[in-house]
Write an enzyme that holds these catalytic residues in place. Sequence first.
Site, PDB file in Angstrom:
ATOM      1  N   ASN A 154      43.771   6.213  72.458  1.00  7.52           N
ATOM      2  CA  ASN A 154      43.912   5.192  73.342  1.00  7.52           C
ATOM      3  C   ASN A 154      44.273   3.819  72.635  1.00  7.52           C
ATOM      4  O   ASN A 154      43.459   3.039  71.987  1.00  7.52           O
ATOM      5  CB  ASN A 154      42.349   4.827  74.009  1.00  7.52           C
ATOM      6  CG  ASN A 154      42.365   3.828  75.143  1.00  7.52           C
ATOM      7  OD1 ASN A 154      43.618   3.158  75.681  1.00  7.52           O
ATOM      8  ND2 ASN A 154      41.184   3.822  75.862  1.00  7.52           N
ATOM      9  N   ARG A 189      46.246   7.934  76.361  1.00  7.22           N
ATOM     10  CA  ARG A 189      45.948   7.483  77.461  1.00  7.22           C
ATOM     11  C   ARG A 189      47.129   6.576  77.858  1.00  7.22           C
ATOM     12  O   ARG A 189      47.473   5.573  77.179  1.00  7.22           O
ATOM     13  CB  ARG A 189      44.595   6.624  77.571  1.00  7.22           C
ATOM     14  CG  ARG A 189      44.202   6.082  78.632  1.00  7.22           C
ATOM     15  CD  ARG A 189      43.099   5.109  78.723  1.00  7.22           C
ATOM     16  NE  ARG A 189      42.604   4.865  79.921  1.00  7.22           N
ATOM     17  CZ  ARG A 189      42.018   3.623  79.954  1.00  7.22           C
ATOM     18  NH1 ARG A 189      41.806   2.701  79.049  1.00  7.22           N
ATOM     19  NH2 ARG A 189      42.017   3.096  81.249  1.00  7.22           N
ATOM     20  N   HIS A 200      41.376   4.248  86.568  1.00  9.04           N
ATOM     21  CA  HIS A 200      40.251   5.195  86.199  1.00  9.04           C
ATOM     22  C   HIS A 200      40.494   6.726  86.637  1.00  9.04           C
ATOM     23  O   HIS A 200      39.470   7.338  86.934  1.00  9.04           O
ATOM     24  CB  HIS A 200      39.077   4.836  86.711  1.00  9.04           C
ATOM     25  CG  HIS A 200      38.570   3.319  86.178  1.00  9.04           C
ATOM     26  ND1 HIS A 200      37.888   2.392  86.858  1.00  9.04           N
ATOM     27  CD2 HIS A 200      38.635   2.869  84.988  1.00  9.04           C
ATOM     28  CE1 HIS A 200      37.365   1.384  86.050  1.00  9.04           C
ATOM     29  NE2 HIS A 200      38.062   1.548  84.952  1.00  9.04           N
ATOM     30  N   ARG A 228      35.997  -9.040  86.191  1.00  7.04           N
ATOM     31  CA  ARG A 228      36.845  -9.378  87.392  1.00  7.04           C
ATOM     32  C   ARG A 228      36.229  -9.666  88.583  1.00  7.04           C
ATOM     33  O   ARG A 228      35.303  -9.077  88.697  1.00  7.04           O
ATOM     34  CB  ARG A 228      37.875  -7.930  87.246  1.00  7.04           C
ATOM     35  CG  ARG A 228      38.800  -7.889  86.151  1.00  7.04           C
ATOM     36  CD  ARG A 228      39.501  -6.483  86.152  1.00  7.04           C
ATOM     37  NE  ARG A 228      39.701  -6.141  84.657  1.00  7.04           N
ATOM     38  CZ  ARG A 228      39.727  -4.894  84.520  1.00  7.04           C
ATOM     39  NH1 ARG A 228      39.376  -4.008  85.832  1.00  7.04           N
ATOM     40  NH2 ARG A 228      39.786  -4.370  83.330  1.00  7.04           N
ATOM     41  N   GLU A 267      36.305  10.580  79.365  1.00  7.25           N
ATOM     42  CA  GLU A 267      37.749  10.624  79.609  1.00  7.25           C
ATOM     43  C   GLU A 267      38.581  11.248  78.627  1.00  7.25           C
ATOM     44  O   GLU A 267      39.485  11.779  78.992  1.00  7.25           O
ATOM     45  CB  GLU A 267      38.196   9.031  80.043  1.00  7.25           C
ATOM     46  CG  GLU A 267      37.331   8.624  81.121  1.00  7.25           C
ATOM     47  CD  GLU A 267      37.606   6.987  81.416  1.00  7.25           C
ATOM     48  OE1 GLU A 267      38.428   6.401  81.704  1.00  7.25           O
ATOM     49  OE2 GLU A 267      36.512   6.333  80.888  1.00  7.25           O
TER      50      GLU A 267
END
Length: 406
Positions: A7, A95, A184, A245, A388
């Site tokens: 990643n 990813r 996601h 956020r 993940e």
Amino acid sequence: MKILVINTGSSSIKYKLFDVDRQRLLASGAAEKIGEETSLLTHGTVLPTGEKKEIVEEQRISDHEDGLKRIVDLLVDPEHGVVGDKSQISAIGHRVVHGGEAFQSPTIVDEEVLEAIRENIPLAPLHNPPNLLGIEVARRIFPDSLQVAVFDTAFHHTLPVEAFLYAIPCRLYEEHKVRRYGFHGTSHAYVAERAAAYLGRPLEALNLITIHLGNGASMAAVKEGRCVDTTMGMTPLAGLVMGTRSGDVDPALPFFLAFHLGMSLKEIDDLLNKESGLKGLCGTNDMREVIHKRDEGDRAAEIALDLYAYRIKKYIGAYFAAMGSLHAVVFTAGVGENSPAVRELCCRGLENLGIEIDRGRNALPGGEIREIGSPESEVKILVVPTNEELRIAQETKRVIESKTRT
Ligand code: AMP
């Protein structure tokens, strides 16, 4: 089959090496602060006994290529390594945050795929460039291994038009691909499949709401195995209240900030992405601290937590309505897996929808998949640890095997 999952961020490379056939993590770590005066390389190995060994190196890593080379050196190191030679690593799974409409499933990287990821940069200007860089660097360092891109957006490609289109002039979708994509996806897909296996039913026979609550947070409505709605939008700013956020706000808010407060677009972007959410409401984006402050009587933290849970609760209701029926609600990621307080707040008052949490079960710690609903709860409530990287490794293997079969 050994698969390295990478990643890549603008100044970091996070990695995990799996023996996918045995579902075993062999090593993991991260190169961080790449390009800075002092960089950080953390490398952990998992011994067959399950015991973990970690080393930390502090020295300058000049760029991503340098970073990945150092990681490979550690993976093959006689003392700290887990493979004899890099040729033992069959493939690299990357990813990639934004696949746009071009990618609906994991894909073996070739020049065309690289070009398509490049074309999606306007949709994810912060994420896709480093993801691309990671692929390019890995291709140079592992010229004989297959590179597979696994997209955060792919799981949401099944969204129906009424869920993905914005009510703005159609040409913006047709010419510029402005629409809801969702993110996601790897996590939502992974926990949905794990939940179905736990419930002993095919995913295609279930309607699920998956709730990923990490520093970024999103929900997905998964109807009969297909994602039919999700809270994030064209970018990861939409939807739930997150660490920093804002999630949903009135779309006219940026006009107010610009016209009345004289803020620039860059300042508004930073405000909504980096200074809002829990941090904006009560000064910290770490949910543990928010809960601690609330428990100490901090009113701002209490309001932040209530707002956070209220937004989730509203989307549970919305997705229940969108799917028509619901078999299970699934909590995952840092907050979802670890915070009984948040899970309880999200489910409080939903008894009439058949969602009833069991306070005792909810309070039990545990890193495994578990049920926290009361025996009377018509809708199952599950906590499913996400993984993940394992999902990326599994998808990478699947793509490679289907290629070798054809
Ligand atoms: P993630 O992005 O999935 O790593 O999740 C990060 C978030 O999980 C941070 O906001 C942490 O504060 C939160 N988190 C981790 N452990 C706990 C915990 N025990 N209770 C509440 N929040 C937690």
